[in-house]
Design a protein around this motif. Structure first.
Motif, PDB file in Angstrom:
ATOM      1  N   GLN A  39       0.824  -1.415   0.052  1.00  0.00           N
ATOM      2  CA  GLN A  39      -0.004  -0.022   0.145  1.00  0.00           C
ATOM      3  C   GLN A  39       0.966   1.222   0.075  1.00  0.00           C
ATOM      4  O   GLN A  39       1.938   1.120   0.674  1.00  0.00           O
ATOM      5  CB  GLN A  39      -0.864  -0.007   1.242  1.00  0.00           C
ATOM      6  N   GLY A  40       0.344   2.114  -0.633  1.00  0.00           N
ATOM      7  CA  GLY A  40       1.126   3.338  -0.773  1.00  0.00           C
ATOM      8  C   GLY A  40       0.508   4.542  -1.519  1.00  0.00           C
ATOM      9  O   GLY A  40      -0.786   4.345  -1.668  1.00  0.00           O
ATOM     10  N   LEU A  41       1.092   5.615  -1.640  1.00  0.00           N
ATOM     11  CA  LEU A  41       0.647   6.731  -2.332  1.00  0.00           C
ATOM     12  C   LEU A  41       0.985   6.556  -3.902  1.00  0.00           C
ATOM     13  O   LEU A  41       1.973   6.540  -4.447  1.00  0.00           O
ATOM     14  CB  LEU A  41       1.208   7.884  -1.770  1.00  0.00           C
ATOM     15  N   ILE A 116       7.212  12.556   1.041  1.00  0.00           N
ATOM     16  CA  ILE A 116       6.228  11.595   1.311  1.00  0.00           C
ATOM     17  C   ILE A 116       5.252  12.229   2.263  1.00  0.00           C
ATOM     18  O   ILE A 116       3.864  12.445   1.882  1.00  0.00           O
ATOM     19  CB  ILE A 116       6.594  10.356   1.901  1.00  0.00           C
ATOM     20  N   ASP A 120       1.431  13.360   1.137  1.00  0.00           N
ATOM     21  CA  ASP A 120       0.347  12.818   2.036  1.00  0.00           C
ATOM     22  C   ASP A 120      -0.476  14.035   2.247  1.00  0.00           C
ATOM     23  O   ASP A 120      -1.714  13.887   2.254  1.00  0.00           O
ATOM     24  CB  ASP A 120       0.936  12.257   3.239  1.00  0.00           C
TER      25      ASP A 120
ATOM     26  N   GLU B  48       6.125   6.945   6.599  1.00  0.00           N
ATOM     27  CA  GLU B  48       4.522   6.879   7.064  1.00  0.00           C
ATOM     28  C   GLU B  48       3.812   7.799   6.313  1.00  0.00           C
ATOM     29  O   GLU B  48       4.098   9.148   6.203  1.00  0.00           O
ATOM     30  CB  GLU B  48       4.461   7.043   8.282  1.00  0.00           C
ATOM     31  N   ALA B  49       2.599   7.445   5.933  1.00  0.00           N
ATOM     32  CA  ALA B  49       1.449   8.357   5.536  1.00  0.00           C
ATOM     33  C   ALA B  49       0.283   7.862   5.891  1.00  0.00           C
ATOM     34  O   ALA B  49      -0.080   6.804   6.583  1.00  0.00           O
ATOM     35  CB  ALA B  49       1.643   8.190   3.923  1.00  0.00           C
ATOM     36  N   ARG B  50      -0.774   8.793   5.508  1.00  0.00           N
ATOM     37  CA  ARG B  50      -2.091   8.491   6.111  1.00  0.00           C
ATOM     38  C   ARG B  50      -3.127   8.157   5.107  1.00  0.00           C
ATOM     39  O   ARG B  50      -4.019   7.428   5.098  1.00  0.00           O
ATOM     40  CB  ARG B  50      -2.777   9.776   6.832  1.00  0.00           C
ATOM     41  N   ASN B  51      -2.903   8.731   3.670  1.00  0.00           N
ATOM     42  CA  ASN B  51      -3.858   8.625   2.689  1.00  0.00           C
ATOM     43  C   ASN B  51      -3.476   7.434   1.810  1.00  0.00           C
ATOM     44  O   ASN B  51      -3.364   7.727   0.482  1.00  0.00           O
ATOM     45  CB  ASN B  51      -4.114   9.863   2.070  1.00  0.00           C
ATOM     46  N   ILE B  52      -3.049   6.451   2.358  1.00  0.00           N
ATOM     47  CA  ILE B  52      -2.679   5.421   1.273  1.00  0.00           C
ATOM     48  C   ILE B  52      -3.631   4.534   0.778  1.00  0.00           C
ATOM     49  O   ILE B  52      -4.632   4.282   1.375  1.00  0.00           O
ATOM     50  CB  ILE B  52      -1.543   4.544   2.259  1.00  0.00           C
ATOM     51  N   GLU B  53      -3.381   3.881  -0.273  1.00  0.00           N
ATOM     52  CA  GLU B  53      -4.428   2.892  -0.997  1.00  0.00           C
ATOM     53  C   GLU B  53      -3.573   1.658  -1.288  1.00  0.00           C
ATOM     54  O   GLU B  53      -2.201   1.790  -1.369  1.00  0.00           O
ATOM     55  CB  GLU B  53      -4.922   3.791  -2.261  1.00  0.00           C
ATOM     56  N   GLN B 133       0.866   2.638   7.074  1.00  0.00           N
ATOM     57  CA  GLN B 133      -0.294   3.444   7.758  1.00  0.00           C
ATOM     58  C   GLN B 133       0.077   4.221   9.070  1.00  0.00           C
ATOM     59  O   GLN B 133       0.868   3.688   9.914  1.00  0.00           O
ATOM     60  CB  GLN B 133      -1.321   2.561   8.158  1.00  0.00           C
ATOM     61  N   ARG B 134      -0.147   5.438   8.991  1.00  0.00           N
ATOM     62  CA  ARG B 134       0.236   6.247  10.161  1.00  0.00           C
ATOM     63  C   ARG B 134      -0.932   6.325  10.953  1.00  0.00           C
ATOM     64  O   ARG B 134      -1.969   6.530  10.488  1.00  0.00           O
ATOM     65  CB  ARG B 134       0.743   7.607   9.936  1.00  0.00           C
TER      66      ARG B 134
END
Lengths: 135, 135
Positions: A39-41, A116, A120, B48-53, B133-134
């Motif tokens: 999973q990622g951006l 990142i 984000d 780390e990121a929040r808006n991941i898909e 995922q943050r």
């Protein structure tokens, strides 16, 4: 003398709880197994600039320039700003102008996670058109 | 008349109590000895990121970039100018390939910028920056 035959104790392993153990193990492995989910951006890069092809001109008004400095400080249109403020600023800008293109320019020696983090934030702010560049 | 004792027929019994032991032993043996084909990659700490898909596993190529600037695709160490050739070949196999970056959070952004340029040259425009995922 006592020659009575001693009663032999029958030795047995209780098997009733065997299924409990098996289920316990099953559930343990079910819960602890972690599949490797990617999973990622996501992002779509612009196609390579072809020779002779017309470069897409974007109106200056439609560009928000986000700059990430070497030490991770971030600036929006030459103005220092925090990552949290960046998100809210971009959100209002996108609301005002849905055509907005965010140009995310990161210093070559900046750390990847700053980029990142900014990406984000831009995603959270609803900016779909993001272009990456460096200086 | 002599007493002819009836010969008692020896009963043939297969002990089934230890059957499950054998089954479990086999199960555990195969569990331990099975090796799944897995990309080793490089040792990275993802940002780390929040808006991941989610990134579809099927058609994604993982590009590992560690903090020292080593690049690994399919467990081959490649250098920056080679990335284009590798990705062109990947695209030839699958037109929809997504380049999924597994980049260490402390990598210099310059390397990433160079790789992204290579991807653009190779026309591999769909990229994804893998992150955790943050919370």
């Amino acid at each position: 003398m006592n020659f009575r035959k001693r009663k032999r104790k029958t030795s047995g392993i209780p098997t009733a709880s065997m299924s409990d153990v098996a289920f316990l193990l099953l559930i343990f492995f079910l819960t602890t197994t972690k599949f490797d989910i990617k999973q990622g951006l996501g992002l779509v890069l612009p196609p390579p600039a072809e020779e002779g092809a017309e470069r897409v001109r974007v109106d200056d008004q439609n560009i928000a320039r986000v700059l990430i400095r070497e030490d991770g400080r971030v600036a929006l249109d030459e103005e220092e700003i925090s990552y949290i403020a960046l998100e809210s600023r971009i959100r209002t800008m996108v609301a005002e102008n849905p055509e907005l293109v965010v140009s995310l320019s990161t210093h070559r020696r900046s750390r990847y996670h700053y980029m990142i983090e900014a990406l984000d934030r831009l995603r959270a702010a609803g900016a779909d058109r993001i272009s990456l560049s460096t200086n | 008349m002599a007493k002819i004792a009836k010969k008692s027929k020896p009963e043939t019994i297969i002990p089934t109590a230890s059957m499950s032991d054998i089954a479990f032993l086999l199960l555990i043996f195969f569990m331990v000895s099975t090796v799944f084909v897995q990309e080793v990659g490089l040792r990275v700490t993802l940002p780390e990121a929040r808006n991941i898909e989610k990134v579809p596993r099927r058609n994604s190529t993982t590009i590992y970039v560690d903090r020292n600037g080593n690049i690994s695709i399919d467990d081959f160490l490649v250098d920056i100018p080679t990335v284009q050739d590798v990705m062109v070949r990947k695209l030839y196999d699958d037109y929809n390939t997504i380049a999924a970056f597994r980049t260490d959070r402390n990598t210099d952004y310059g390397i990433m910028a160079d790789i992204l340029n290579q991807l653009r040259e190779a026309n591999a425009l769909r990229v994804s920056f893998e992150s955790r995922q943050r919370r």
